[in-house]
Scaffold this motif. Sequence first.
Motif, short mmCIF file in Angstrom:
data_model
loop_
_atom_site.label_atom_id
_atom_site.label_comp_id
_atom_site.label_asym_id
_atom_site.label_seq_id
_atom_site.Cartn_x
_atom_site.Cartn_y
_atom_site.Cartn_z
N THR A 147 30.95 -80.05 -23.62
CA THR A 147 31.39 -79.28 -22.33
C THR A 147 32.40 -80.87 -21.09
N SER A 148 31.35 -80.98 -20.57
CA SER A 148 32.66 -81.63 -19.15
C SER A 148 31.19 -83.23 -19.40
N ARG A 172 43.36 -91.24 -8.42
CA ARG A 172 42.03 -90.97 -8.40
C ARG A 172 41.85 -89.62 -7.97
N GLN A 173 42.27 -89.28 -6.56
CA GLN A 173 41.80 -88.45 -6.68
C GLN A 173 42.69 -86.86 -7.12
N ALA A 174 43.09 -86.64 -7.60
CA ALA A 174 44.07 -85.95 -8.96
C ALA A 174 43.20 -86.40 -10.09
N ALA A 175 42.85 -86.82 -10.51
CA ALA A 175 41.18 -87.10 -11.95
C ALA A 175 40.73 -86.19 -11.26
N LYS A 186 37.11 -81.79 -11.67
CA LYS A 186 36.36 -80.66 -11.64
C LYS A 186 36.46 -79.12 -11.89
N SER A 187 37.23 -79.22 -12.53
CA SER A 187 38.32 -78.23 -12.39
C SER A 187 38.05 -77.46 -13.72
N GLY A 188 37.93 -78.29 -14.52
CA GLY A 188 38.41 -78.35 -16.11
C GLY A 188 39.06 -78.90 -16.82
N ILE A 221 31.62 -89.42 -7.05
CA ILE A 221 32.22 -88.23 -7.70
C ILE A 221 30.46 -87.21 -7.81
N ASP A 222 30.62 -86.22 -7.15
CA ASP A 222 29.58 -85.08 -6.78
C ASP A 222 30.08 -84.00 -8.05
N VAL A 223 29.62 -83.55 -8.72
CA VAL A 223 30.28 -82.61 -9.97
C VAL A 223 28.38 -81.68 -10.23
N GLU A 224 28.37 -80.54 -9.98
CA GLU A 224 27.48 -80.04 -9.94
C GLU A 224 26.54 -79.54 -11.29
#
Length: 422
Positions: A246-247, A284-287, A292-294, A309-312
């Motif tokens: 999924t990610s 970079r912030q947009a990417a 993060k939003s999917g 990069i912090d993705v739970e």
Amino acid sequence: MTFEQLQLIDPIMKALAKENYTQPTPIQEQAIPPVLAGRDLFGCAQTGTGKTAAFLLPIIQLLSTQQSRPNGKRVIRSLILTPTRELAIQIADNAAAYGAFTHLRCGVIVGGVSQRAQEQLLEKGVDILIATPGRLIDLMNQGFVDLRHVQILVLDEADRMLDMGFIHDMKRIIAKLPVKRQTLFFSATMPPEITSLVQSLLNDPVKVEITPVSSTAERIKQQLYYVDKANKLQLLIDLLQDKSITSAIVFTRTKHGADRLVRGLTKANITAQAIHGDKSQNARQAALNNFKSGVTRLLVATDIAARGIDVEELSHVINYNLPNIPETYVHRIGRTGRAGLSGIAISFCEEEEIPYVKDIEKLTKQKIPVVADHPYPMTMTQPERAAIGASRASSAPAKDGNRGPRGEGGGRRRGRRPNPGK
């Protein structure tokens, strides 16, 4: 243990409750008391262990309980140095959240954006400054930054700052700080250069080590695919037909390689964006936000850009290129399987990367399971196949002459290792 037992002040407890934090992580539990006691600290911890709160919470408490300066002018009392813009912004966001019910003001200084807003920030004054070394040096040279009142210095992701060539900038910045200060030093890996730096900068530090670098999380399922370089893209496209991915963060060796991979994935109608040092801060912030939003399924990154990069809930980490530093492999795969969740780490190994597998397995003291039955097995010469088979007694023989190694394998091949940090 609970946060109450760490004797944190009410404004911080209120902020933690708002963030739904109830129990400290091991590094928070071990680091917060000595930092509150004024000790220097050396923390060795991988990403996802909660180290940002481990230094921010006690800093906020120490600074917020001090009396205000008589003239009311805010001065920089804590400086946090970090290697990347993303990580600096993330730390600043966390500082704002944890200090929401205190009078403290924090600010962030990074490159890639206009410095005018940062000049205005410094003019108004901040208590906690989070900065990347390059932009901070620029503003120091222009006379906008006064570090004479810094009480607490934090060097976060120090190993990556060394990798990025910031050592001289770091030394120039530290030379402008008061000799009498508290220093908190955090690193995900422990190369000799880090040990030397710790000895020169810290005074009788408390050492906190969480998850030794040689270990990989047991809950992370690892897979290794031997594949020729020319077939890597197609193998990745095939694997991504699996909707359970999924990610994923996909690691490449170079910035150019990241951009090339994104183009190839986009042609295959797979949503992916690259994040690396050549991208503007806004890009970079947009990417990162899209990931993060999917909106974006894959984030293709170099090791340097990936710090911060912090993705739970990251389902997969994919090593499109294996790193030539085994500790980097451990750090990469540690981005999945966090917060008690399961995760999968997929690694591609081309011919010149075979020695890296052996180095990784030596460090982690475990074999990476090999997926041999896939459509793009590595084509190898017989001497190379024999060398791998001899070095891995547990490897099962291949079924046909064109199939790659079928065991849990790797071998050593002479040759110069490419630079992974570009």
